[in-house]
Design an enzyme around this catalytic site. Structure first.
Site, PDB file in Angstrom:
ATOM      1  N   SER A 274      91.708  84.995 -18.967  1.00  9.30           N
ATOM      2  CA  SER A 274      92.946  85.234 -18.218  1.00  9.30           C
ATOM      3  C   SER A 274      93.356  84.008 -17.418  1.00  9.30           C
ATOM      4  CB  SER A 274      92.763  86.416 -17.252  1.00  9.30           C
ATOM      5  OG  SER A 274      91.737  86.122 -16.310  1.00  9.30           O
TER       6      SER A 274
ATOM      7  N   GLU B 227      98.880  89.073 -24.038  1.00 10.16           N
ATOM      8  CA  GLU B 227      99.446  87.731 -24.006  1.00 10.16           C
ATOM      9  C   GLU B 227      98.796  86.914 -25.124  1.00 10.16           C
ATOM     10  OE1 GLU B 227     100.671  86.876 -19.386  1.00 10.16           O
ATOM     11  OE2 GLU B 227      98.528  86.814 -19.860  1.00 10.16           O
TER      12      GLU B 227
END
Length: 601
Positions: free
Chosen positions: A435, A468
């Site tokens: 992340s 993502e």
């Protein structure tokens, strides 16, 4: 002068004038009339007064149709709303709320004229969200009766009202309008006088960063908006919200915030100025970041910036089996997602026991889904059967896609990817769920960086729809297309972004959280008021301090540090208060104490 006494408070504010009958003024007038107040609507435009009266008639008619009002009650509400085109009509008002356009000279002139019209004991409230209430009050004949009363749009629906006092405001005036806000069914939050106050002060900084992200061509407007809606549970994406609020309004607020703070994060993104100069101010103009069917319409239409259909981006590689490396919550959740979608999954951990424990955790998760009626027992059993636990990466020899979900530590991930490079067959796509770490640094640990891509799931993976998809400068087109195709098959929404710290969601979310902490540090507002302001005024599912305690203050600090290191912006430096809490071991819910205290389990 005599202001309303503490004992009478809001009960003395029976007749209220609303100056400026645009969207906000009309909404405030509706709220007041429905609550039994006598409302004097004033606007220099007769057309605006007619529109306001028509809007109230239409809104109350809808309420009758939905059995929320009787016809008699509707007639009473309409009778309490009178419109005028002369400020002199405010002479009988106990409270005047001005919501004229956000222009200092105009507001100053209106308040100056009201000084000579209203009774000495009347309260004057400005609806500004960017201009100095203190400055407006100081130039009044009676500064002690001037304060801010900031409603949110649409006023009938939004529960938050920020009550803004200056050093000159009489406490009795604050008490009177605070009591009124409660009687209107609103949640009043007391704040000091600074541009943006609480909600807009945090919201517009976030919107500005989203505009800058789009301007830098880091991600499409659609992907930025989808990421924040799906990743954070927001009702609207930031660019759509800028169009709704008005690009010109946003720029005005940001200019005032930057003049006050000097923080580069508040300096309006150049694209905002360019859109304003071109007259592309959002929905009201028919075009802003998006293009709309017509001025005032919320319906978007395709334009030159609309992304191509995903099917035109090229074909990916075939994927029938997936390897997931890790044994924690994230790894288990991702393995469950793939198995539920029909993929054969190898779940590898550092030992056979850890892998079996991770599979058992998936079994419990599936059991909960069955008990809630979201899954049949047969489907749960088939899902679990597709998962094969393994005690080493050797079991990944035949997988088509390997997904890493281990600790957020670059050295650990690089070591794991070096292992995947040796074990996985040629052509297998290797994905990291990082992340915050650079995907390219992980890719370079292999001999095939073209096969490496970021695939950032959100926690809990079975429930969260966003992924993502992060491609590096070396990622092959078909590897990127593979991950997008897989996302569609597992019913996730992929958003494309480049390989830089925070990607989309964390790069926009964590500066917002950091700024909330700075508000507390500066004693501007308390954590309860800030949380209430962002939930009620910004539509956030959780306040920033609730969210920080859930995420973990140590995790939040680590991400803040990565963002600061990557972008070198002083405004991104982690708040000292956050660093102190982490140093003290106050990490949030997991330790029983963060910004709040929690009962230990």
């Amino acid at each position: 002068m005599d202001l309303p006494s503490t004992s009478s408070q809001s009960s003395s504010l029976r007749t209220i004038a609303v100056v400026g009958l645009g969207t906000m003024g009309t909404g405030i007038a509706e709220v007041l009339a429905r609550a039994g107040r006598e409302v004097i609507g004033i606007d220099i435009s007769e057309a605006a007064t007619r529109r306001a009266a028509g809007a109230l008639a239409a809104a109350t008619a809808r309420s009758v149709a939905k059995y929320k009002l009787t016809e008699e009650e509707r007639e009473a509400v309409l009778a309490r709303f009178r419109t005028f085109t002369d400020l002199g009509a405010a002479a009988e008002a106990d409270l005047v709320i001005e919501v004229v356009p956000e222009d200092y000279e105009l507001k100053h002139r209106v308040l100056g004229e009201l000084d000579a019209i209203v009774r000495p004991d009347a309260v004057l409230a400005t609806g500004t969200n960017a201009l100095s209430v203190t400055r407006l009050a100081a130039e009044s004949l009676h500064p002690e009766r001037v304060l801010g009363m900031h409603f949110f749009n649409p006023a009938p629906a939004m529960k938050l009202v920020e009550i803004v006092s200056s050093v000159l405001t009489a406490p009795t005036a604050v008490e009177a309008v605070t009591g009124l806000a409660r009687e209107l069914g609103k949640q009043p939050v007391a704040v000091g006088d600074r541009p943006g106050f609480v909600a807009d002060g945090l919201l517009f900084g976030y919107l500005n960063q989203a505009a800058a992200m789009y301007e830098a061509k880091y991600a499409s407007r659609e992907d930025i908006d989808a990421a924040m809606k799906l990743g954070c549970g927001l009702p609207m994406g930031p660019l759509a919200l800028l169009d709704l609020v008005g690009v010109d309004t946003a720029r005005t607020v940001l200019e005032a915030m930057y003049a006050s703070s000097g923080d580069r994060l508040h300096a309006p993104a150049p694209i905002l100025g360019q859109l304003v100069e071109a007259g592309l101010t959002g929905q009201k103009a028919g075009r802003g970041f998006y293009t709309y069917e017509a001025p005032g319409s919320p319906v978007t239409v395709r334009d030159l910036q609309t992304p191509l259909d995903g099917s035109l981006l090229g074909a990916g590689r075939p994927v029938s089996s997936v390897g997931v490396a890790g044994s924690g919550t994230m790894a288990s959740g991702i393995a469950q997602v793939f198995a539920q979608a029909g993929y054969d999954v190898v779940l590898a951990a550092r030992s056979e026991e850890k892998a079996e424990a991770a599979k058992a955790a998936i079994g419990k998760s599936l059991g909960r889904a069955v008990s809630k009626g979201r899954l049949t027992e047969e489907a749960a059993a088939q899902t679990l059967d597709r998962i094969t636990p393994a005690g080493s990466l050797e079991a990944f020899a035949d997988v088509d896609l390997a997904v890493e979900a281990v600790a957020e530590d670059l050295a650990v991930k690089q070591q794991l990817f070096a292992g995947l490079d040796k074990v996985c067959k040629p052509g297998a796509v290797l994905a990291t769920t990082t992340s915050s770490l650079p995907v390219i640094a992980v890719a370079r640990a292999t001999s095939r960086p073209q096969d490496v891509v970021g695939m950032h799931f959100f926690n809990p993976a079975p429930a969260m729809k966003l992924v993502e998809v992060v491609r590096t400068v070396l990622t092959a087109d078909d590897a990127h297309a593979t991950v997008r195709e897989v996302c569609a098959k597992v019913r996730k929404h992929p958003v494309d972004c480049g390989d830089r710290a925070g990607f989309i969601v964390n790069a926009l979310l964590f500066p917002y959280l950091n700024n909330a902490i700075k508000m507390v540090e500066q004693h501007y507002a308390g954590i309860d008021d800030i949380d209430a302001a962002m939930k009620l005024g910004g539509g956030y599912p959780m306040g920033p301090f609730e969210l920080l305690d859930v995420v973990g203050l140590d995790v939040s600090l680590a991400i803040e540090k990565v963002l600061h290191q990557e972008f070198r912006d002083p405004g991104l430096a982690p708040s000292p208060l956050l660093e102190h809490l982490v140093a003290a071991g106050c990490l949030g819910r997991k330790t029983g104490r963060g910004f709040r205290e929690y009962a230990r389990r």
